[in-house]
Write a protein that holds these residues in place. Structure first.
Motif, PDB file in Angstrom:
ATOM      1  N   SER A 645      25.499 -15.458   1.772  1.00 18.56           N
ATOM      2  CA  SER A 645      25.572 -16.678   1.329  1.00 18.56           C
ATOM      3  C   SER A 645      27.119 -16.890   0.699  1.00 18.56           C
ATOM      4  CB  SER A 645      24.592 -16.809   0.046  1.00 18.56           C
ATOM      5  OG  SER A 645      24.807 -15.960  -0.959  1.00 18.56           O
ATOM      6  N   LEU A 646      27.818 -17.998   0.935  1.00 16.78           N
ATOM      7  CA  LEU A 646      28.956 -18.371   0.294  1.00 16.78           C
ATOM      8  C   LEU A 646      28.656 -18.814  -1.108  1.00 16.78           C
ATOM      9  CD1 LEU A 646      30.105 -20.452   3.558  1.00 16.78           C
ATOM     10  CD2 LEU A 646      30.305 -17.854   3.021  1.00 16.78           C
ATOM     11  N   ALA A 647      29.371 -17.977  -1.914  1.00  9.25           N
ATOM     12  CA  ALA A 647      29.177 -18.154  -3.243  1.00  9.25           C
ATOM     13  C   ALA A 647      29.772 -19.543  -3.595  1.00  9.25           C
ATOM     14  CB  ALA A 647      29.774 -17.179  -4.198  1.00  9.25           C
ATOM     15  N   ARG A 648      29.193 -20.448  -4.467  1.00 12.71           N
ATOM     16  CA  ARG A 648      27.876 -20.240  -5.060  1.00 12.71           C
ATOM     17  C   ARG A 648      26.914 -21.018  -4.591  1.00 12.71           C
ATOM     18  NH1 ARG A 648      28.938 -22.472 -11.299  1.00 12.71           N
ATOM     19  NH2 ARG A 648      29.546 -24.559 -10.364  1.00 12.71           N
ATOM     20  N   ALA A 649      27.266 -22.040  -3.985  1.00 10.60           N
ATOM     21  CA  ALA A 649      26.009 -23.321  -3.579  1.00 10.60           C
ATOM     22  C   ALA A 649      25.229 -22.542  -2.423  1.00 10.60           C
ATOM     23  CB  ALA A 649      26.624 -24.420  -2.733  1.00 10.60           C
ATOM     24  N   GLY A 650      25.530 -21.579  -1.677  1.00 10.69           N
ATOM     25  CA  GLY A 650      24.763 -21.149  -0.541  1.00 10.69           C
ATOM     26  C   GLY A 650      23.743 -19.869  -1.341  1.00 10.69           C
ATOM     27  N   THR A 651      23.937 -19.478  -2.575  1.00 11.78           N
ATOM     28  CA  THR A 651      23.332 -18.318  -3.202  1.00 11.78           C
ATOM     29  C   THR A 651      22.009 -18.572  -3.464  1.00 11.78           C
ATOM     30  OG1 THR A 651      25.389 -17.440  -3.915  1.00 11.78           O
ATOM     31  CG2 THR A 651      23.601 -16.506  -4.634  1.00 11.78           C
ATOM     32  N   PRO A 652      21.534 -19.918  -3.931  1.00 16.21           N
ATOM     33  CA  PRO A 652      20.332 -19.822  -4.304  1.00 16.21           C
ATOM     34  C   PRO A 652      19.599 -20.041  -3.030  1.00 16.21           C
ATOM     35  CG  PRO A 652      21.426 -21.467  -5.750  1.00 16.21           C
ATOM     36  CD  PRO A 652      22.527 -20.776  -4.815  1.00 16.21           C
ATOM     37  N   VAL A 653      20.140 -20.701  -2.129  1.00 22.89           N
ATOM     38  CA  VAL A 653      19.436 -20.580  -0.723  1.00 22.89           C
ATOM     39  C   VAL A 653      19.348 -19.446  -0.030  1.00 22.89           C
ATOM     40  CG1 VAL A 653      19.572 -21.754   1.687  1.00 22.89           C
ATOM     41  CG2 VAL A 653      20.432 -22.939  -0.408  1.00 22.89           C
ATOM     42  N   GLY A 654      20.132 -18.450  -0.226  1.00 21.97           N
ATOM     43  CA  GLY A 654      20.204 -17.172   0.337  1.00 21.97           C
ATOM     44  C   GLY A 654      18.968 -16.421  -0.336  1.00 21.97           C
ATOM     45  N   VAL A 655      18.789 -16.856  -1.552  1.00 22.65           N
ATOM     46  CA  VAL A 655      17.729 -15.914  -2.298  1.00 22.65           C
ATOM     47  C   VAL A 655      16.425 -16.639  -1.770  1.00 22.65           C
ATOM     48  CG1 VAL A 655      16.657 -15.721  -4.522  1.00 22.65           C
ATOM     49  CG2 VAL A 655      19.038 -15.624  -4.355  1.00 22.65           C
TER      50      VAL A 655
END
Length: 922
Positions: A645-655
């Motif tokens: 994931s592209l930190a940080r907006a992508g990280t909750p989606v990756g989780v």
């Protein structure tokens, strides 16, 4: 371990690739057969060879017993108060130049014996540990012979930031302390066999020290000791057997040859006396030789007297090997079977570059045939440096194979061990070139990256001072310690002269001391026509991913952050001040952080309401994009996606995607968060870490949503040099029509966009600033531990994940339809942004932020000018309207907007504005 009868080494020469003699009993195994003549002693004229240990044996009454040992070993005198004599191997590639194929072949043969001893099942679980500095190349070669195993070697070089997994003492050595610095902390923690490799097994104390230190931490049942020669006495063998019994482990010994060294009681005193006499004699001869020029430091060790010259030869020619990206230079931190495969594939090309450079220097004739007529076959030495043995050895093998009969290729390495040199065929170390150490100190390594340019300038200003005379503390200096290259100078036998020497070192040791007057390169010029320098990039292990709860509020298995922790660094700046600095071109947006927005009670209520209202829609989009990824990646790589994931907006989606895969399919997908910065690209070190631990073909980049597609384009450009990664991004929402893999193309509220760190694991935006992030570092970020009381990251994830079961069928149907559909990007969003920029007289698309998520970011982090909303947009924009009201920003409804809303950054700061490079629009 039981000490049974040993198989003597065969006295006749044997093919190193052949099978050893059978008959080894119990746990002592001889691989059989010496090999190679080396270039230490011998008469050099093709007649009956003189044993290169005769000089020492006759004067110290040393007796070497054991069939074939004289073909494996010579003798020399140490300059070491702990030991008088040195057993000089002719096939190790340390003190005596030898054919690279012979040196590598010996290790391969020993490794095959280990595999035969252990059996395939146990051998595949083995780890090989080679001893620095003499057995680093041998350890690698043994690992090659075993096949499919990892090789680690001990080291005397401190590497800042790498945790020590252990250490031990080599009591008799010139430098006694060994460090173990594996990149993978668990490398030595397994229960498979540990194969310990040294050049000489003399008393067994070093092996016992090593096994005792490692066994205390990680007990195992099986150890194998591998050496070229097993020279233990009966008492030493009994001591090892007793030691193994006390451990409750089996210890096997595999050796190429075995025998005994018998020494008189006063050998140490006699040896020191001989060294003193020989040194004084050499100094007297040098002083008397007025018509010759002798290298000053070589004279005391009987270096090569040369006719006086008017000047030096040409400077060293640097050869770009094209070393593969992030391939370790050796086993200091571990060298795996995958690393070995990459090296094997690259060696022919690297050998070709060396061959071209040698031809360019005039050393080699055209073609690969032997020189015609009376022309002497050129002799080329590949010279490694101290612990760096394996890489130059394999380069030497590849060069030897490429050149065929066109040249005689030999291999040896420099060393830190001081040995007396005597130019006598009956002595194993005939010549010595001594030079100041060019290995960096621990402090130098820590400072080298940040001070690289500064150190180069300082070196240029040194006015040619000899490196040994400079004050300590600068990069590349070691306080004046000497290093040695033995049997490289021809001495009194011109047939031993090398026409070219290829020095292979790593970039950490490519210091001013290497190039300085009196340094290694300078010293070599007096003894050969051409000096070439090939620098292998020093491999420094990258930091393992940070994980919660130490870094972020996410569970440790949810995501690994490939970032460095800058939590203790002050990076925040007021929004207006930061905006002006960015848009004036005075700062990049990634060099600072906005002050974390603290939501009002009313805004918090809006967030929680939005979360409840949109959780089903978010869950369905998560399921759709995850199912699409799983379907598309089934035939790529290993078929098991790695989420990045592209930190940080992508990280909750990756989780959330990881949770979906685990709940729905039982797949525990690896998930990492990395930084990407507009105008600066993606964190290359993070990609290198991922590539070294996973198949790049498995990697799927994840972001939260697309706006106008700037990051999509940035990622594609940033990945171009790597080649192995697919630049496609998987997103939850793609209202801009910028990607092929998405959960939906609707522009709807994703609640994680409503807040900053408190919905993203308490992690800040990423930071990239030169004084904080060096060439070997990851980009940085902060963990806002003080905001734990306001953290809703877990609640967001749990609320969405709770809806997975009810949307499972719909998500699967959506994904099936998408996989079959034409999903080519339309880039409709980009065209809309260009139109808005022109209509509002902004003149810069980077000040136009389309979509709910990007508009929210403008209101939280930047200086907003106005907000455009699509007419009829409903409750998805309640939080946008509230933020706009709080900041006094007008909201305008408009027709024909492809997004729910668009945020415009205030144009009063547009003296250049932020452009594609993150600084100014220009």
């Amino acid at each position: 371990m039981s000490d049974a009868a040993r198989e003597p080494a065969n006295g006749a020469r044997r093919d190193l690739a052949g099978e050893p003699a059978s008959g080894a009993a119990a746990h002592v195994h001889a691989a059989g057969g010496p090999a190679g003549g080396g270039e230490g002693g011998g008469d050099g004229d093709g007649g009956e060879a003189v044993w290169s240990g005769e000089w020492v044996a006759g004067r110290l009454d040393v007796v070497l017993s054991g069939d074939g040992l004289r073909e494996l070993l010579g003798l020399a005198l140490r300059r070491n108060p702990k030991r008088a004599h040195l057993l000089v191997s002719s096939v190790l590639g340390k003190h005596v130049p030898e054919r690279p194929g012979t040196v590598h072949g010996v290790g391969l043969r020993l490794g095959r014996r280990v595999r035969a001893l252990l059996g395939d099942a146990l051998a595949e679980r083995a780890v090989v540990l080679g001893y620095a500095e003499t057995a680093t190349g041998l350890g690698h070669s043994v690992a090659d012979g075993i096949g499919g195993v990892t090789c680690l070697h001990s080291t005397r070089r401190e590497v800042p930031g790498v945790a020590t997994a252990g250490g031990f003492e080599e009591e008799h050595s010139h430098a006694t302390s060994h460090l173990l610095l594996p990149e993978e902390p668990g490398l030595l923690a397994g229960d498979g066999p540990l194969v310990l490799v040294d050049d000489e097994f003399s008393t067994g104390r070093t092996v016992r020290n090593t096994i005792a230190a490692l066994h205390r931490r990680h007990p195992r049942q099986r150890y194998v000791v591998v050496a070229l020669t097993d020279m233990r006495s009966a008492d030493d063998a009994a001591a090892l057997e007793k030691f193994a019994a006390e451990l409750g482990a089996r210890v096997d010994v595999v050796a190429l040859g075995s025998g005994r060294v018998s020494l008189p009681d006063d050998v140490l005193e006699r040896g020191q006396r001989l060294v003193a006499e020989a040194t004084a004699e050499a100094a007297a001869e040098a002083a008397a030789a007025a018509d010759t020029a002798v290298e000053p430091d070589d004279a005391g060790d009987r270096g090569s007297p040369l006719p006086a010259r008017a000047g030096r030869a040409h400077p060293a020619v640097t050869v770009d090997l094209g070393w593969p990206l992030r391939l370790p230079d050796g086993g200091r931190h571990g060298f795996t079977a995958a690393h070995r495969a990459r090296l094997d594939a690259a060696l022919p090309g690297m050998a070709g570059r060396l061959a071209s450079a040698l031809a360019g220097s005039g050393t080699l004739p055209a073609g690969t045939e032997a020189p015609e007529g009376d022309r002497r076959t050129p002799r080329v030495l590949v010279l490694g440096c101290e612990e760096l043995m394996y890489a130059p050895l394999r380069l030497g093998v590849a060069l030897e194979e490429r050149l065929g009969k066109a040249a005689e290729v030999r291999f040896s390495t420099t060393t830190r061990s001081p040995v007396l040199a005597l130019d006598d065929p009956a002595y194993a170390v005939r010549t010595c070139i001594s030079f100041p150490a060019h290995e960096p100190t621990g402090q130098d390594l820590a400072e080298q990256a940040a001070r690289e340019a500064e150190a180069a300038d300082a070196a240029d200003a040194a006015d040619g001072a000899d490196a040994a005379e400079r004050p300590a503390g600068r990069a590349g200096e070691t306080g004046g310690d000497l290093r040695y290259a033995y049997n490289v100078a021809p001495g009194s036998d011109p047939r031993r002269r090398f026409d070219a020497v290829v020095v292979v070192t790593d970039s950490a040791a490519d210091t001013p001391a290497l190039h300085a007057p009196g340094g290694l390169l300078d010293r070599l010029r007096s003894h050969t026509d051409s000096v070439l320098l090939a620098v292998v990039p020093s491999y420094r292990p990258l930091q393992a991913p940070l994980r919660g709860p130490d870094f972020s509020s996410y569970a440790p298995d949810e995501v690994g952050w490939l970032l460095q922790d800058l939590s203790d660094t002050r990076l925040e700046a007021p929004t207006e001040e930061r905006e002006e600095a960015i848009q004036s071109g005075g700062a990049h947006y990634a060099e600072s952080l906005p002050v974390e927005y603290q939501p009002s009670a009313e805004y918090e209520r809006l967030f929680h309401g939005a979360l409840e209202a949109s959780s089903v829609r978010v869950a369905r989009a998560v399921g759709t994009v995850t199912e699409t990824v799983l379907a598309e990646r089934a035939a790529r790589g290993t078929g098991r996606p790695v989420l990045v994931s592209l930190a940080r907006a992508g990280t909750p989606v990756g989780v959330l995607m990881r949770r979906w895969a685990q709940r729905t399919h039982g797949l525990a997908l690896p998930h990492y968060a990395v930084s990407i910065v507009r105008g600066r690209g993606i964190d290359a070190n993070a990609l290198r870490w991922i590539a070294s631990h996973h198949d790049p073909a498995d990697v799927v980049f994840v972001d939260g949503w697309t706006g106008k597609g700037a990051i999509t384009r940035e990622l594609a450009e940033a990945l171009a040099p790597f080649g192995e990664f697919d630049p496609e991004i998987a997103v939850l929402a793609d209202p801009g029509g910028c990607v092929r893999t998405y959960g939906t193309r609707e522009d709807f509220l994703i609640p994680s966009a409503c807040l900053n760190s408190t919905v993203s694991g308490l992690i800040s935006r990423t930071v990239l600033r030169a004084d904080l992030v060096g060439p070997q570092d990851y980009h940085g970020a902060k963990h806002y531990r003080g905001l734990a009381g306001a953290d809703v990251s877990g609640r967001f994830l749990d609320t969405v994940a709770a809806r997975f079961d009810e949307v499972r069928e719909d998500a699967a149907a959506d994904a099936s339809a998408l996989v079959a559909a034409d999903r080519a990007p339309t880039w409709a969003g980009w065209r809309a942004v260009e139109r808005i920029s022109e209509e509002y007289g902004i003149g810069d698309v980077n000040l136009v932020k389309p979509g709910v998520g990007e508009t929210t970011r403008v209101l939280l982090r930047r200086v907003p000018w106005r907000v455009l909303t699509r007419r009829g947009a409903g409750r998805d924009l309640d939080h946008v309207r509230l933020l706009a009201e709080q900041r006094g920003v007008p909201v305008e409804e408009t027709e024909g907007l492809p997004y729910s809303c668009v945020g415009l950054i205030h144009p009063r700061f547009t003296r250049g504005a932020t452009g594609a490079d993150g600084r100014a629009a220009g």
